[in-house]
Design a protein around this motif. Structure first.
Motif, PDB file in Angstrom:
ATOM      1  N   LEU A  22     -14.930   1.387  -2.124  1.00  0.00           N
ATOM      2  CA  LEU A  22     -14.153   1.399  -0.887  1.00  0.00           C
ATOM      3  C   LEU A  22     -14.955   1.972   0.283  1.00  0.00           C
ATOM      4  CD1 LEU A  22     -10.697   2.730  -2.204  1.00  0.00           C
ATOM      5  CD2 LEU A  22     -11.357   0.356  -1.802  1.00  0.00           C
ATOM      6  N   SER A  23     -14.829   1.322   1.424  1.00  0.00           N
ATOM      7  CA  SER A  23     -15.458   1.846   2.643  1.00  0.00           C
ATOM      8  C   SER A  23     -14.569   2.943   3.233  1.00  0.00           C
ATOM      9  CB  SER A  23     -15.625   0.715   3.664  1.00  0.00           C
ATOM     10  OG  SER A  23     -14.352   0.252   4.081  1.00  0.00           O
ATOM     11  N   LYS A  24     -15.079   3.638   4.237  1.00  0.00           N
ATOM     12  CA  LYS A  24     -14.297   4.704   4.881  1.00  0.00           C
ATOM     13  C   LYS A  24     -13.006   4.159   5.481  1.00  0.00           C
ATOM     14  CE  LYS A  24     -18.102   7.868   6.004  1.00  0.00           C
ATOM     15  NZ  LYS A  24     -18.880   8.512   7.097  1.00  0.00           N
ATOM     16  N   SER A  25     -13.107   2.992   6.118  1.00  0.00           N
ATOM     17  CA  SER A  25     -11.917   2.393   6.736  1.00  0.00           C
ATOM     18  C   SER A  25     -10.902   1.973   5.674  1.00  0.00           C
ATOM     19  CB  SER A  25     -12.305   1.190   7.597  1.00  0.00           C
ATOM     20  OG  SER A  25     -12.847   0.152   6.799  1.00  0.00           O
ATOM     21  N   GLU A  26     -11.383   1.499   4.535  1.00  0.00           N
ATOM     22  CA  GLU A  26     -10.477   1.096   3.451  1.00  0.00           C
ATOM     23  C   GLU A  26      -9.774   2.305   2.832  1.00  0.00           C
ATOM     24  OE1 GLU A  26     -12.775  -2.999   2.034  1.00  0.00           O
ATOM     25  OE2 GLU A  26     -13.297  -1.071   1.130  1.00  0.00           O
ATOM     26  N   LYS A  27     -10.495   3.419   2.726  1.00  0.00           N
ATOM     27  CA  LYS A  27      -9.875   4.654   2.219  1.00  0.00           C
ATOM     28  C   LYS A  27      -8.833   5.172   3.215  1.00  0.00           C
ATOM     29  CE  LYS A  27     -13.914   6.156  -0.441  1.00  0.00           C
ATOM     30  NZ  LYS A  27     -15.049   7.112  -0.505  1.00  0.00           N
ATOM     31  N   ARG A  28      -9.176   5.076   4.495  1.00  0.00           N
ATOM     32  CA  ARG A  28      -8.247   5.525   5.533  1.00  0.00           C
ATOM     33  C   ARG A  28      -6.980   4.665   5.500  1.00  0.00           C
ATOM     34  NH1 ARG A  28     -11.713   5.814   9.158  1.00  0.00           N
ATOM     35  NH2 ARG A  28     -11.505   3.746  10.080  1.00  0.00           N
ATOM     36  N   GLN A  29      -7.148   3.367   5.330  1.00  0.00           N
ATOM     37  CA  GLN A  29      -5.985   2.482   5.267  1.00  0.00           C
ATOM     38  C   GLN A  29      -5.128   2.788   4.041  1.00  0.00           C
ATOM     39  OE1 GLN A  29      -6.249  -1.732   6.186  1.00  0.00           O
ATOM     40  NE2 GLN A  29      -5.008  -2.207   4.391  1.00  0.00           N
ATOM     41  N   PHE A  30      -5.779   3.102   2.912  1.00  0.00           N
ATOM     42  CA  PHE A  30      -5.008   3.416   1.703  1.00  0.00           C
ATOM     43  C   PHE A  30      -4.177   4.677   1.924  1.00  0.00           C
ATOM     44  CE2 PHE A  30      -4.583   5.283  -2.627  1.00  0.00           C
ATOM     45  CZ  PHE A  30      -3.805   4.260  -3.176  1.00  0.00           C
ATOM     46  N   ASN A  31      -4.746   5.664   2.606  1.00  0.00           N
ATOM     47  CA  ASN A  31      -4.001   6.888   2.930  1.00  0.00           C
ATOM     48  C   ASN A  31      -2.770   6.565   3.784  1.00  0.00           C
ATOM     49  OD1 ASN A  31      -5.674   8.721   1.584  1.00  0.00           O
ATOM     50  ND2 ASN A  31      -7.082   8.856   3.302  1.00  0.00           N
ATOM     51  N   LEU A  32      -2.966   5.666   4.771  1.00  0.00           N
ATOM     52  CA  LEU A  32      -1.849   5.274   5.638  1.00  0.00           C
ATOM     53  C   LEU A  32      -0.808   4.473   4.851  1.00  0.00           C
ATOM     54  CD1 LEU A  32      -3.888   4.191   8.804  1.00  0.00           C
ATOM     55  CD2 LEU A  32      -2.421   6.210   8.593  1.00  0.00           C
ATOM     56  N   TYR A  33      -1.310   3.596   3.986  1.00  0.00           N
ATOM     57  CA  TYR A  33      -0.418   2.765   3.167  1.00  0.00           C
ATOM     58  C   TYR A  33       0.468   3.635   2.277  1.00  0.00           C
ATOM     59  CZ  TYR A  33       0.850  -0.029  -0.949  1.00  0.00           C
ATOM     60  OH  TYR A  33       1.533  -0.608  -1.979  1.00  0.00           O
ATOM     61  N   VAL A  34      -0.130   4.639   1.643  1.00  0.00           N
ATOM     62  CA  VAL A  34       0.630   5.547   0.773  1.00  0.00           C
ATOM     63  C   VAL A  34       1.649   6.330   1.601  1.00  0.00           C
ATOM     64  CG1 VAL A  34       0.485   7.571  -0.744  1.00  0.00           C
ATOM     65  CG2 VAL A  34      -1.207   5.743  -0.939  1.00  0.00           C
TER      66      VAL A  34
END
Length: 522
Positions: A22-34
């Motif tokens: 996962l890229s930084k942006s993908e990790k950030r999106q997962f945090n927002l998604y959760v």
């Protein structure tokens, strides 16, 4: 041994590898998604995600001891987290390729149909079908037409009388095109499977067998009726046949057609960046195999400009392929020119990239790069560095690599030890190489001839060594253009090494002389 195997399995854990990709942006999106799920920020699956994100090496014992989850529940929690990450990635605009967009429209239309909103469903389906046909996604287009037929068959929409005929004809045409595509893709995959299983053809009997197989399996078609997708698979099938039969001129022909197909349809690069990259790589490889240096350098410059200008869409998949294809062909450039020392800077760059992509690169590609780095050092005369990289291949356990590469790694290892004057090690290398070669089922004549010849060098008096090299060179030279033996010299330029011993020059000097001569003659 059990511990090593367990560690290897853990390092290949699918969830762990996915999180590390996962890229930084993908990790950030997962945090927002959760966070949007409500009440899930403190959920166990999110705690597991944060824990694995920090781990450098997957360790199941550490997870259990952290208290996040019990050993009995770990498997289910991992599966749930894996699914949630995929859902989050699917929502990421960066991953919304045209196929996902069309599939999404089809899903929406299905929901509307199930609610009885037939006209709204048909409107979405028409939009999705247009997108699918424009982007040559004919399998999805066929699914869409089939759903349109289901809705129309209920006589709810009062469509025009010709609608049924239109859909029937469209479904038939799409079905025929999908059948041709399926047969061509099957043929391409089967030829690739043969190459992996049995390797290149070794005699006239095997050549005839492959050609007969190809003709029997090639579906009948009218070229003018083929779309982009059908032509692409047709060129792929021809390319694999030419590689199997070592017809590298034909390889160039069909790789060029493959790349030209994208040049004629530039928007398809966005739809199929992986296929475009593979086509470019096969084009460069075929030029390298046929030793067309001028054309190779021209195509490599074009490829480099395309990478730098962001012509090729960037994602995890394409970034890895760009790395592999760009650096493999940069190494090929220095092999063609004999400019080995000038290419040494590539080693640090390659190692750095391999480390960065360690969780996504397969072992085969890593091994190929290690072999080519070894060849680069050999061309520079840095034999100990060459041996170091070859040892990564020879000493690796549980490593699948084609027999050819394993064999030539060992032969190059023998030569590097000979050049280094490591007599004690050389005797041991001979024994180990013979042991390996005895296990090989498909040993080439070049390999047999060379290993026998170099073994005999130990019994030759110093004053006769040059004559012995001349004899070996004469025996091997006859195979240089042999239809079934010539590929041996693509793995390892034994003839240039022998010439260097005969003429008392470096391998780099010999290859540079040959390169300059070819340029003058072309």
């Amino acid at each position: 041994m059990k511990k090593i195997f367990t560690a290897l399995n853990q390092q290949n854990d699918a969830l762990f590898v996915l999180i590390k990709s996962l890229s930084k942006s993908e990790k950030r999106q997962f945090n927002l998604y959760v966070g949007r799920l409500g009440g899930n920020v403190d959920a166990k699956f999110f705690s597991l995600f944060k824990f694995l994100e920090k781990q450098k090496v997957y360790n199941e014992k550490d997870i259990i001891s952290s208290g996040i989850v019990s050993k009995q529940q770990l498997s289910n929690l991992k599966a749930h987290l894996y699914k949630q990450i995929l859902i989050s990635l699917r929502m990421n605009p960066a991953h919304k390729n045209i196929r996902i967009q069309i599939r999404e429209q089809l899903d929406f239309a299905t929901v509307l149909y199930q609610k009885g909103l037939y006209k709204q469903s048909l409107k979405l389906l028409e939009k999705a079908k247009t997108m699918a046909l424009v982007h040559d996604e004919k399998n999805i287009a066929y699914e869409i037409v089939e759903l349109e037929k289901v809705i129309e068959s209920q006589y709810i929409t009062r469509s025009i009388s010709t609608r049924a005929d239109e859909l029937t004809i469209q479904a038939k045409e799409l079905s025929m095109q999908n059948v041709i595509t399926s047969k061509l893709s099957n043929l391409s995959l089967q030829l690739y499977g043969i190459l992996l299983k049995t390797g290149y053809v070794r005699n006239d009997k095997e050549l005839k067998k492959i050609n007969t197989y190809f003709k029997d399996k090639l579906p009948k078609y009218t070229f003018k009726n083929l779309g982009f997708r059908e032509k692409l698979w047709l060129y792929k099938a021809h390319l694999w046949r030419s590689l199997l039969t070592q017809n590298f001129i034909q390889s160039y022909k069909y790789a060029n057609k493959w790349v030209q197909l994208f040049s004629d349809n530039p928007k398809k690069i966005d739809d199929h960046p992986v296929f475009y990259l593979k086509g470019k790589n096969y084009l460069l490889e075929s030029l390298f195999f046929t030793q067309h240096k001028t054309e190779f350098l021209k195509e490599l410059d074009i490829f480099e400009n395309e990478i730098n200008s962001n012509l090729i869409p960037k994602n995890n998949n394409t970034e890895i392929l760009i790395f592999l294809y760009y650096y493999n062909n940069q190494l090929h450039k220095h092999f063609l020119e004999g400019s080995f020392a000038e290419g040494e800077y590539l080693v640090d760059e390659i190692n750095s990239k391999m480390k960065a992509y360690s969780y996504q690169l397969d072992k085969h590609h890593i091994t190929v790069l290690n072999y080519k780095i070894a060849c680069l050092y050999f061309g520079m005369g840095k034999n100990k560095a060459c041996i170091t990289y070859l040892s990564k291949i020879i000493n690796a356990k549980n490593l699948y690599v084609g027999e050819d590469l394993q064999c030539f790694a060992r032969i190059l290892n023998l030569i590097a030890h000979y050049e280094s004057g490591l007599d004690y090690h050389l005797e041991r290398q001979f024994k180990e190489t013979y042991k390996f070669l005895l296990k090989m089922k498909n040993l080439q004549e070049v390999q047999k001839e060379f290993i026998i010849s170099i073994r005999a060098l130990g019994d030759v008096y110093p004053q006769d060594i040059k004559k012995e090299f001349e004899k070996i060179y004469t025996r091997l030279k006859v195979y240089e253009n042999h239809p079934y033996e010539k590929r041996a010299f693509l793995y390892l330029d034994i003839l240039s090494w022998l010439e260097s011993k005969i003429k008392n020059k470096s391998v780099a000097e010999i290859i540079k002389e040959k390169s300059q001569q070819k340029t003058l003659n072309s």
